[in-house]
Structures are given as C-alpha cells and as structure tokens.
Design a protein around this motif. Structure first.
Motif, short mmCIF file in Angstrom:
data_model
loop_
_atom_site.label_atom_id
_atom_site.label_comp_id
_atom_site.label_asym_id
_atom_site.label_seq_id
_atom_site.Cartn_x
_atom_site.Cartn_y
_atom_site.Cartn_z
N GLY A 178 0.74 -1.43 -0.11
CA GLY A 178 -0.51 -0.18 -0.15
C GLY A 178 0.67 1.52 -0.20
N PRO A 179 0.61 2.47 -0.24
CA PRO A 179 0.96 3.91 0.08
C PRO A 179 1.30 4.00 1.45
CG PRO A 179 -1.54 4.04 -0.41
CD PRO A 179 -1.68 2.83 -0.41
N LEU A 180 2.42 4.53 1.19
CA LEU A 180 2.72 4.63 2.65
C LEU A 180 2.24 6.34 2.93
CD1 LEU A 180 5.83 2.80 2.12
CD2 LEU A 180 6.94 4.47 3.29
N SER A 181 2.46 6.52 4.06
CA SER A 181 2.05 8.23 4.90
C SER A 181 3.38 8.74 5.83
CB SER A 181 0.37 7.93 5.86
OG SER A 181 0.82 9.04 6.65
N VAL A 182 3.78 8.75 5.70
CA VAL A 182 5.47 9.89 5.66
C VAL A 182 5.47 10.45 7.20
CG1 VAL A 182 6.99 10.73 5.40
CG2 VAL A 182 7.02 8.91 3.89
N GLY A 183 4.30 11.48 7.10
CA GLY A 183 3.80 12.71 7.81
C GLY A 183 4.74 14.03 7.76
N GLY A 184 5.37 14.34 6.99
CA GLY A 184 6.08 15.64 6.96
C GLY A 184 6.98 15.14 5.25
N ALA A 185 7.45 16.56 5.07
CA ALA A 185 8.26 16.64 4.04
C ALA A 185 9.74 17.04 4.11
CB ALA A 185 7.32 17.74 3.05
N SER A 186 9.89 16.92 2.86
CA SER A 186 11.95 17.03 3.41
C SER A 186 11.75 17.93 1.55
CB SER A 186 13.12 15.90 3.33
OG SER A 186 13.37 15.25 2.25
N ALA A 187 13.75 18.93 1.43
CA ALA A 187 13.07 19.36 -0.13
C ALA A 187 15.22 19.11 -0.31
CB ALA A 187 12.71 20.52 -0.50
N LYS A 188 16.00 19.55 -1.34
CA LYS A 188 17.10 19.41 -1.57
C LYS A 188 16.89 20.50 -2.79
CE LYS A 188 21.73 17.30 -0.79
NZ LYS A 188 22.10 16.01 -0.44
N ALA A 189 18.34 21.60 -2.60
CA ALA A 189 18.26 22.18 -3.59
C ALA A 189 19.84 22.91 -3.40
CB ALA A 189 16.85 23.14 -4.54
N ALA A 190 20.42 22.85 -4.66
CA ALA A 190 21.74 23.73 -4.61
C ALA A 190 22.67 24.09 -2.80
CB ALA A 190 21.29 25.71 -4.28
N GLY A 191 22.69 22.89 -2.82
CA GLY A 191 23.68 22.40 -1.26
C GLY A 191 22.91 23.08 -0.38
N SER A 192 21.77 23.24 -0.47
CA SER A 192 20.84 23.41 1.36
C SER A 192 19.92 22.62 0.99
CB SER A 192 20.25 24.66 1.37
OG SER A 192 21.19 25.60 0.92
N SER A 193 18.81 22.17 2.07
CA SER A 193 17.98 21.34 2.77
C SER A 193 17.51 21.91 3.68
CB SER A 193 18.31 19.44 2.39
OG SER A 193 19.63 19.95 3.80
N SER A 194 16.01 21.43 3.81
CA SER A 194 14.99 21.22 4.44
C SER A 194 14.40 20.23 5.13
CB SER A 194 14.13 22.73 4.79
OG SER A 194 13.10 22.58 5.26
N ARG A 195 13.79 19.95 6.05
CA ARG A 195 13.03 18.81 6.62
C ARG A 195 11.95 18.98 7.55
NH1 ARG A 195 16.18 13.99 8.85
NH2 ARG A 195 16.94 14.51 10.72
N THR A 196 10.77 18.44 7.18
CA THR A 196 9.32 18.30 8.64
C THR A 196 9.65 17.37 9.65
OG1 THR A 196 7.77 17.88 7.17
CG2 THR A 196 8.10 20.68 7.84
N ALA A 197 10.17 16.33 9.25
CA ALA A 197 10.27 15.47 9.85
C ALA A 197 11.29 14.53 9.04
CB ALA A 197 8.74 14.66 10.26
N ILE A 198 11.12 13.37 10.43
CA ILE A 198 11.61 12.68 9.00
C ILE A 198 11.34 11.37 8.35
CG2 ILE A 198 13.60 10.14 9.87
CD1 ILE A 198 14.39 12.49 11.71
#
Length: 371
Positions: free
Chosen positions: A146-166
């Motif tokens: 089934g489809p996963l529910s991660v409960g957060g988001a992450s993004a990475k660009a130009a050497g920088s990254s950000s996430r709201t959860a694991i």
C-alpha cells in the motif's frame, strides 16, 4: 525567570502526585485487568524485506536494490537482461515491521512500519510492493502492501536542505493482512496465571487473597505472577471466568519511591514518597568563555621586506559564580529540596547533577532511573 518557571512546575507536579497517592490510600481501586495480563497471551512481531516504488529521485542508489527490482519484474513475467537497465532513485529497499495482536484471525488488518535500508533520501509519495511478513520461525504470517504515510516533507536544492520530519520511515495504516489465525493458549488444563504488568509483592498477595475469597483458589507464585485454579463449571467456558476475574477491583498499587531523569531534555520527575536523609548541598560553578577573532598584520608603508599576513587572536574570560550551601534535615521531601534549590537559582541540569550526587551519598531514599 525561565529556571524558576521550570522548578515551580516541578514542585506543582510533585504536589499533584502526592494528591494522587493520598487518594489511592483513601480507598481508590483499580480493576485486575488494568494491572495484569494472562500468561501466554502475547503479541507477535513480524518482519519482511520489500521495495517502495514511485519515488521522485529520492530512492537509493544501491546495486542490491537494482537486483531486487530485476527479480521482482522477472517474477511478474517481464524479462530484463541486466539489473542496471533499471533507473536508480525511483525505488528504495526497505524493512517492513508489524506487531500482530493476540487472537488475530485470517483477514484481519494491522498497521505496518516501513523503514529505508540504504541511502534513500525520502519515502514520501512511495508505494510498498507486496511484501511477505515472517515470524521468527520463518513462517509467513501476513502480507503488506500500500501507499506510505510519511507525515512530513523534505526538500533539497543548491546545497541546502530542509525537512519537517524524518521522511525515511513511514506507516501504512491497515497495510498488512493476516494470512493465518494466531492461536494463544489460555492457561493449562485446570488453571491460568495472571502476570502483573509491574512486579509488586504486596499487590500479588492482595490479588491472590481477593480471588481466593470471592472466586476460586489462587496463590501468588512470586512478586509478578498469581496462579488461579479454574472452577470445574468454567473449564469449558474460560472466557466467562476470565471476564469475572478481570473485573474484580483491588486497592490501587503504591509505587516505589522513584526519581526519573532524562538527561537529554533536562526533565526530572520526582515521586511523592522520595525522602532525604540529612545532607548539605553546595552549589556553584565556573564558566569559561573563549572567543577567537581574526586580524591582519601589515608592514610599515614602503617597507621593502614586509608582508601582509593574517593573525588569529583569542580572548579568554573566566566567570566564577559564588557558591551556595543548602542544608537539608532528616526526612525532608524532595519538594522541600526543590524549593531550597530554587531559592539559590539552580538550573534543571544542576538539579540532575545534585540528585545523582545525593543518591551516591546515600541521602536520597528513592530509586534513581536515568532514561
């Protein structure tokens, strides 16, 4: 101000705990089902290896994952000559875990946890392909998909990254279907054993005594288990007998005096029955601050041999706080200690160190647990 707020909240928690203990002593009761479980009736852990697909270049780059993809497609009837024909990053190798409750039946659904194994960046938006979940003996107990529910988001660009959860771990609510009935034995031929969730000699004796007086013969085997004889008329209807047992009420248990410390967060929880033997507590500290700054050394104007060079200098400041001494009388409560320490301005970190020292000196009459 922040330190005083934390210590004041701690004192309030102690007072509330003391109120709860007092109400328990005055006649508060609990059901046997709330503090015990039946021996042999337990959950079962299962685990499986699987693939999560549908990832947007956040999957792993493992060679093993490509080989697993190749085997999966071959099992589905698709011929792929080499595993490296499969694009990396769109899938991830995962470990799938679940806990099967007792008495689970064929067709029941349980939640599963999916965790990345290799260097996947995120499982967000992925779908778990059908995965077999096995018991420790190797038997297939459930199948997950089934489809996963991660409960957060992450993004990475130009050497920088950000996430709201694991985002390398996710859940699938009801994602596994139990494939076989889970059989749990309820006692032996003519008895069953109640297991205390927390071992306590007094509580074990109390439960055995109440059951013997009102229902059937019972004996406390040790501080954590009570053996109960099943009456003849209930040998073929044990569920009805267990229903009677678990609804019997007993006096609420009184926990041992404990002090729980979480050094990572600076949290301290103090039980109401914790006491102190005579002690004197000295509090003080030294703070050392080192700051580095860069400077440039230049030669005199028109100097023929001078060179401009960078120089690193350091400034060291040492601040010594005045020590404070607090004397505690015999049978003082930890609430009184917290009040005294609050008056001299200790931090939660200092309080943890003081409690550990009091335990080592023999003054703290309570079990000290560090989590």
């Amino acid at each position: 101000m922040f330190k005083k707020i934390i210590l004041t909240a701690l004192i309030l928690a102690i007072c509330l705990f003391q109120t709860g203990i007092a109400s328990a002593i005055s006649g508060q009761s609990v059901r046997i089902k709330d503090i015990t479980h039946i021996k042999g009736v337990r959950e079962n852990q299962v685990v499986g290896y699987g693939l999560v697909v549908g990832l947007q270049n956040t999957g792993d780059n493992s060679r093993h994952t490509q080989m697993t993809n190749q085997l999966l497609l071959q099992n589905l009837g698709t011929v792929i000559d080499q595993s490296n024909y499969i694009q990396k990053g769109a899938s991830a190798a995962v470990i799938v875990t679940a806990t099967i409750p007792p008495f689970a039946k064929n067709g029941d659904k349980v939640d599963v946890v999916v965790s990345a194994m290799a260097d996947a960046k995120s499982l967000e938006g992925g779908v778990l392909v059908q995965t077999q979940l096995r018991a420790p003996n190797g038997e297939i107990v459930a199948v997950a998909q089934g489809p996963l529910s991660v409960g957060g988001a992450s993004a990475k660009a130009a050497g920088s990254s950000s996430r709201t959860a694991i985002t390398t771990t996710g859940r699938i609510p009801g994602g596994a279907i139990v494939e076989r009935d889970i059989i749990s034995a309820i006692g032996d031929e003519n008895s069953l054993t109640l297991i205390l969730d927390q071992a306590d000699y007094t509580m074990a004796a109390q439960i055995a005594n109440i059951i013997s007086r009102n229902v059937s013969d019972a004996i406390a085997l040790d501080g954590g288990s009570i053996k109960v004889s099943i009456p003849q008329r209930y040998l073929t209807d044990r569920i009805a007998f267990i229903s009677i047992l678990e609804n019997i009420r007993v006096s609420a248990p009184q926990e041992r005096a404990k002090v729980i410390i979480n050094e990572r967060t600076g949290t301290v929880v103090i039980g109401a029955d914790a006491r102190l033997m005579p002690a004197a507590v000295a509090h003080g500290g030294i703070t050392v601050t080192i700051q580095a700054y860069n400077d440039v050394s230049q030669p005199a104007p028109f100097s023929p041999q001078g060179q401009t060079v960078g120089v690193t200098n350091a400034q060291i400041d040492i601040e010594k706080k005045e020590g404070s001494l607090v004397e505690m009388k015999a049978n003082s409560t930890l609430g009184e200690l917290v009040n005294a320490l609050n008056s001299i301005g200790v931090t939660p970190t200092d309080l943890i160190a003081i409690l550990q020292a009091l335990r080592m000196s023999g003054s703290l009459q309570a079990e000290l647990q560090i989590i």
